[in-house]
Scaffold this active site. Structure first.
Site, PDB file in Angstrom:
ATOM      1  N   THR A  79      67.240   8.374 -79.636  1.00 23.00           N
ATOM      2  CA  THR A  79      66.510   7.005 -80.516  1.00 23.00           C
ATOM      3  C   THR A  79      67.487   5.891 -80.353  1.00 23.00           C
ATOM      4  O   THR A  79      67.183   4.932 -79.948  1.00 23.00           O
ATOM      5  CB  THR A  79      65.977   7.552 -81.571  1.00 23.00           C
ATOM      6  OG1 THR A  79      65.139   8.515 -81.432  1.00 23.00           O
ATOM      7  CG2 THR A  79      65.425   6.130 -82.284  1.00 23.00           C
ATOM      8  N   TRP A 121      67.329  17.264 -79.677  1.00 21.98           N
ATOM      9  CA  TRP A 121      66.450  16.359 -78.924  1.00 21.98           C
ATOM     10  C   TRP A 121      66.426  16.284 -77.410  1.00 21.98           C
ATOM     11  O   TRP A 121      65.585  16.297 -76.913  1.00 21.98           O
ATOM     12  CB  TRP A 121      66.929  14.860 -79.366  1.00 21.98           C
ATOM     13  CG  TRP A 121      66.298  14.261 -80.603  1.00 21.98           C
ATOM     14  CD1 TRP A 121      65.372  13.437 -80.844  1.00 21.98           C
ATOM     15  CD2 TRP A 121      66.348  14.903 -82.060  1.00 21.98           C
ATOM     16  NE1 TRP A 121      65.032  13.132 -81.927  1.00 21.98           N
ATOM     17  CE2 TRP A 121      65.632  14.151 -82.744  1.00 21.98           C
ATOM     18  CE3 TRP A 121      67.404  15.891 -82.608  1.00 21.98           C
ATOM     19  CZ2 TRP A 121      65.617  14.398 -84.182  1.00 21.98           C
ATOM     20  CZ3 TRP A 121      67.221  16.035 -84.029  1.00 21.98           C
ATOM     21  CH2 TRP A 121      66.474  15.073 -84.820  1.00 21.98           C
ATOM     22  N   ASN A 162      62.869  18.811 -80.279  1.00 23.37           N
ATOM     23  CA  ASN A 162      62.333  17.664 -81.061  1.00 23.37           C
ATOM     24  C   ASN A 162      61.190  17.202 -80.258  1.00 23.37           C
ATOM     25  O   ASN A 162      61.100  16.560 -79.233  1.00 23.37           O
ATOM     26  CB  ASN A 162      63.185  16.768 -81.555  1.00 23.37           C
ATOM     27  CG  ASN A 162      62.663  15.591 -82.282  1.00 23.37           C
ATOM     28  OD1 ASN A 162      62.217  15.805 -83.630  1.00 23.37           O
ATOM     29  ND2 ASN A 162      62.461  14.515 -81.848  1.00 23.37           N
ATOM     30  N   GLU A 163      59.893  17.388 -80.985  1.00 21.77           N
ATOM     31  CA  GLU A 163      58.782  16.421 -80.410  1.00 21.77           C
ATOM     32  C   GLU A 163      58.435  16.633 -79.142  1.00 21.77           C
ATOM     33  O   GLU A 163      57.689  15.848 -78.363  1.00 21.77           O
ATOM     34  CB  GLU A 163      58.884  15.114 -80.854  1.00 21.77           C
ATOM     35  CG  GLU A 163      58.667  14.571 -82.266  1.00 21.77           C
ATOM     36  CD  GLU A 163      58.857  13.270 -82.814  1.00 21.77           C
ATOM     37  OE1 GLU A 163      59.191  12.520 -81.907  1.00 21.77           O
ATOM     38  OE2 GLU A 163      58.812  13.169 -83.897  1.00 21.77           O
ATOM     39  N   GLU A 246      60.132  15.796 -90.258  1.00 23.23           N
ATOM     40  CA  GLU A 246      60.528  14.557 -89.966  1.00 23.23           C
ATOM     41  C   GLU A 246      59.432  13.545 -90.693  1.00 23.23           C
ATOM     42  O   GLU A 246      58.316  13.728 -90.359  1.00 23.23           O
ATOM     43  CB  GLU A 246      60.827  14.288 -88.651  1.00 23.23           C
ATOM     44  CG  GLU A 246      61.429  12.844 -88.404  1.00 23.23           C
ATOM     45  CD  GLU A 246      61.548  12.308 -87.121  1.00 23.23           C
ATOM     46  OE1 GLU A 246      62.253  13.170 -86.384  1.00 23.23           O
ATOM     47  OE2 GLU A 246      61.289  11.274 -86.825  1.00 23.23           O
TER      48      GLU A 246
HETATM   49  C1  147 Z   1      60.413  10.103 -84.133  1.00 24.05           C
HETATM   50  C2  147 Z   1      61.819  10.955 -83.579  1.00 24.05           C
HETATM   51  O1  147 Z   1      61.794  11.988 -83.849  1.00 24.05           O
HETATM   52  C3  147 Z   1      63.242  10.324 -84.187  1.00 24.05           C
HETATM   53  O2  147 Z   1      64.385  10.815 -83.445  1.00 24.05           O
HETATM   54  C4  147 Z   1      62.995   8.792 -84.104  1.00 24.05           C
HETATM   55  O3  147 Z   1      62.990   8.562 -82.833  1.00 24.05           O
HETATM   56  C5  147 Z   1      61.873   8.334 -84.809  1.00 24.05           C
HETATM   57  C6  147 Z   1      61.605   6.848 -84.634  1.00 24.05           C
HETATM   58  O4  147 Z   1      60.548   6.487 -85.585  1.00 24.05           O
HETATM   59  O5  147 Z   1      60.649   8.675 -84.385  1.00 24.05           O
HETATM   60  O6  147 Z   1      59.637  10.321 -83.316  1.00 24.05           O
HETATM   61  C7  147 Z   1      58.318   9.695 -83.257  1.00 24.05           C
HETATM   62  C8  147 Z   1      57.994   8.823 -82.572  1.00 24.05           C
HETATM   63  C9  147 Z   1      56.561   8.053 -82.609  1.00 24.05           C
HETATM   64  C10 147 Z   1      56.018   8.759 -83.752  1.00 24.05           C
HETATM   65  C11 147 Z   1      56.158   9.777 -84.442  1.00 24.05           C
HETATM   66  C12 147 Z   1      57.542  10.335 -84.387  1.00 24.05           C
HETATM   67  N1  147 Z   1      54.448   8.236 -83.864  1.00 24.05           N
HETATM   68  O7  147 Z   1      54.226   7.225 -83.146  1.00 24.05           O
HETATM   69  O8  147 Z   1      53.710   8.678 -84.840  1.00 24.05           O
END
Ligand code: 147
Length: 640
Positions: A79, A121, A162-163, A246
């Site tokens: 990020t 991540w 992560n995600e 998160e």
């Molecule tokens: C999250 C990540 O897990 C973090 O590392 C960081 O990048 C964060 C920044 O906002 O975002 O990932 C997401 C990115 C987009 C969404 C949600 C989480 N979204 O658009 O809902």
């Protein structure tokens, strides 16, 4: 005899009932990682560094975090930067890299009860030949737990990717491997993505018994759009603890209303028992993505300046008045008068079952409201201490202020709540608010130089922030004694964000006319770069950087390049000099004077360009993908 004015608002009765059922509270906390956002904190001077750590972790002082979730570094951008791996290659292991071990130690020193949570991540490319859902990755996590043990740190929770969803058999294998390797006490969180994992947990007993907690990201909506925190029935019926593993992604001040709503409503709407803010601290320069997100701003290690955000005080309104293991009181939690716009309240009782705390937020209320409380069910009817934070105020005296002590009469008392506040009513004591403050901000002065000889191997050079790859201190090669900075990632990583060439940035955005010079050694065929006037960094799409580059290859080809956030790279000048070869040291310099850019190799000017697209910015190092180049004797002098 009604002589006074009519009350402008209706009164609401709330029973705080110690015999109510409710889920076990797991804590509120924050994330260091995902990534790079904590980078500059470790480079802060004392006493400011300890002050910031106190504001984050020390009980009764600031945010008093109950959970710290740390990135398991993967040598890849996650990020706002890249965090280093403990295993850059299959045969490598170093348990002292980066700053997450240090941060977890600092947190534990201040609060031995803080819970630790690890999550990856991305990962180095050697893992599973690029496949994250591999046995290599499980072994990688086990060796990370071994590193934690070496640091005296017990990891409470471990996640997957992560995600990036989940792989059922991988989670099952992770559980059995942890059990076999002495980590049966580590609880597994799945899947740090969305709620879909709950369907598979409900449908598959083996998977269900491999997962301890369902953790979902942004379950109330993203950033300030957080509204409804309800969860699918499959999640509730799983019987697993449900976490907002998160949340946040908001400015350290402006995020306060969303955090206040989210902590309470996550439980009221969705029975979520943890709220973890991304990220913990904004310790990056302002040109990087999400530069002010977190609980505090700490972007200037060279000045020592920092600022504690309203997010800290909103989190404190829960963390300082509860502990993991407390129990929510469902019948004493809800919306004021049953109306979401009036605000919400959650009540929790202590593990000794007599103390309680009720956290009230009135973010969306339009006027004052009177709340009539009645305490029952074996809870203490002693003095009720009232603390509040006015999120609409810019006066720090209005954050975590001890505003009243109320003596209940027959278990009853009243409180009038104003809009835009968080209140905590509690029978506990010990809350408090730090008074330390940092100096004024200032720009980083030039000249600046670093010969990298003063660090231990594996350390990150002061102020050098990795964006991709891993630039760390290593013994110099090429027959040179002392320490150098080496790009340690020998192959493309398993990415989380878009893949770019490895690069790292250092310094102040206000630097304009200067000369940056460094020695460089290529370990294999490829290129290395000096960056200058680097400023805006994009993290999505092409993940481009606004900067000028002097690129040199082992063949002797050189170029002055201009790149931008859109990912376009233009050649401003190019040529060929004598071959640089590999494992030989060369000196590079890049000078900026107004619109004139001059490049030198081994003391001779090789070319220049005329371009004023970027008037100022940081310096940096870059390499081609997988090039384990070395850098030494960084020097930045004002003027050409
Ligand atoms: C999250 C990540 O897990 C973090 O590392 C960081 O990048 C964060 C920044 O906002 O975002 O990932 C997401 C990115 C987009 C969404 C949600 C989480 N979204 O658009 O809902």
């Amino acid at each position: 005899v009604a002589t006074g004015a009519e009350p402008a608002h209706a009164a609401t009765s709330i029973t705080i009932n110690g015999s109510s059922a409710g889920r076990t509270f797991d804590g509120v906390g924050a994330i260091s990682g995902g990534g790079g956002n904590s980078r500059l904190l470790i480079d802060y001077p004392e006493p400011q560094r300890s002050q910031i750590l106190d504001y984050l972790f020390r009980p009764g002082y600031g945010a008093s975090l109950q959970i710290l979730k740390a990135e398991i570094g993967g040598d890849t951008n996650s990020t706002s930067g890249a965090e280093p791996s403990h295993e850059h290659t299959r045969t490598d292991l170093n348990c002292n890299r980066g700053y997450e071990w240090w941060l977890m130690e600092q947190a534990k020193q201040r609060n031995p009860n803080i819970k630790l949570y690890g999550l990856a991540w991305g990962a180095p490319g050697w893992i599973g030949n690029g496949n994250f859902w591999s046995t290599d990755m499980i072994n990688y996590l086990v060796s990370w737990l071994g590193c934690a043990k070496q640091h005296g740190l017990t990891i409470d929770y471990l996640g997957g990717w992560n995600e990036r969803g989940y792989n059922i058999s991988w989670y099952e294998q992770l559980r059995s491997t942890l059990n076999a390797d002495g980590y049966s006490g580590v609880k597994i969180v799945a899947a740090d993505s969305d709620w879909s994992v709950a369907n598979d947990i409900d449908a598959n007993q083996a998977f269900a018994s491999s997962v301890d907690i369902i953790g979902t990201h942004y379950p109330c909506g993203y950033r300030s759009a957080q509204t409804d925190c309800s969860v699918p029935s499959a999640a509730t019926s799983s019987g697993k603890p449900l976490w907002a593993s998160e949340n946040g992604s908001d400015d350290y001040n402006a995020g306060a209303p969303a955090m206040a709503r989210g902590i309470n409503r996550g439980y009221i709407d969705g029975k979520m028992t943890a709220y973890i803010n991304w990220p913990v601290v904004a310790a990056i320069t302002p040109n990087l993505p999400y530069p002010t997100m977190g609980l505090a701003l700490a972007a200037q290690p060279w000045s020592g300046s920092y600022a504690i955000g309203k997010n800290t005080w909103v989190m404190a309104q829960t963390s300082q008045f509860t502990a993991p293991g407390w129990q929510y009181l469902d019948s004493s939690s809800g919306y004021i008068g049953g109306n979401r716009n009036n605000g919400s309240y959650v009540s929790l009782k202590s593990t000794d079952k007599t103390d309680y705390s009720t956290v009230i937020e009135t973010m969306d209320a339009s006027g004052a409201q009177t709340l009539n409380f009645n305490v029952t069910g074996g809870l203490s009817t002693g003095t009720v201490h009232v603390w509040s934070t006015n999120v609409n105020s810019s006066n720090p005296a209005d954050y975590l202020a001890h505003t009243a002590d109320i003596t209940p009469s027959g278990g009853s008392f009243s409180l009038t709540v104003q809009p835009g506040r968080v209140y905590t009513l509690t029978t506990t004591t010990g809350q408090g608010k730090g008074t330390a403050a940092g100096p004024a901000s200032k720009s980083m002065s030039l000249p600046y130089s670093d010969d990298f000889d003063g660090y231990t191997t594996g350390a990150e050079a002061k102020y050098l922030m990795d964006w991709q790859g891993a630039f760390e201190v290593a013994a110099c090669g090429g027959g040179r004694s002392g320490k150098c900075v080496r790009q340690m990632s020998p192959q493309a990583p398993i990415t989380w964000d878009p893949l770019t060439d490895p690069h790292a940035l250092l310094g102040d955005l206000s630097w304009s006319n200067y000369t940056v010079s460094s020695d460089v050694l290529l370990e294999k065929s490829g290129y290395a770069e000096l960056l200058g006037r680097a400023n805006g960094q994009s993290y999505s799409g092409a993940a481009g950087l606004n900067a000028y580059h002097l690129r040199v290859s082992d063949t002797g080809a050189w170029s002055i390049l201009s790149s931008n956030t859109g990912g376009t790279v233009s050649t401003l000048a190019h040529g060929t000099t004598a071959a640089l070869g590999t494992n030989r040291w060369h000196s590079l310099s890049l000078a900026f004077s107004g619109s004139t850019i001059t490049a030198s190799i081994d003391g001779a000017t090789v070319g220049s360009a005329n371009d004023y697209t970027y008037a100022g910015g940081q310096v940096g190092y870059a390499t081609s993908q997988g090039e384990t180049a070395q850098f030494d004797n960084l020097s930045i002098t004002p003027g050409p």
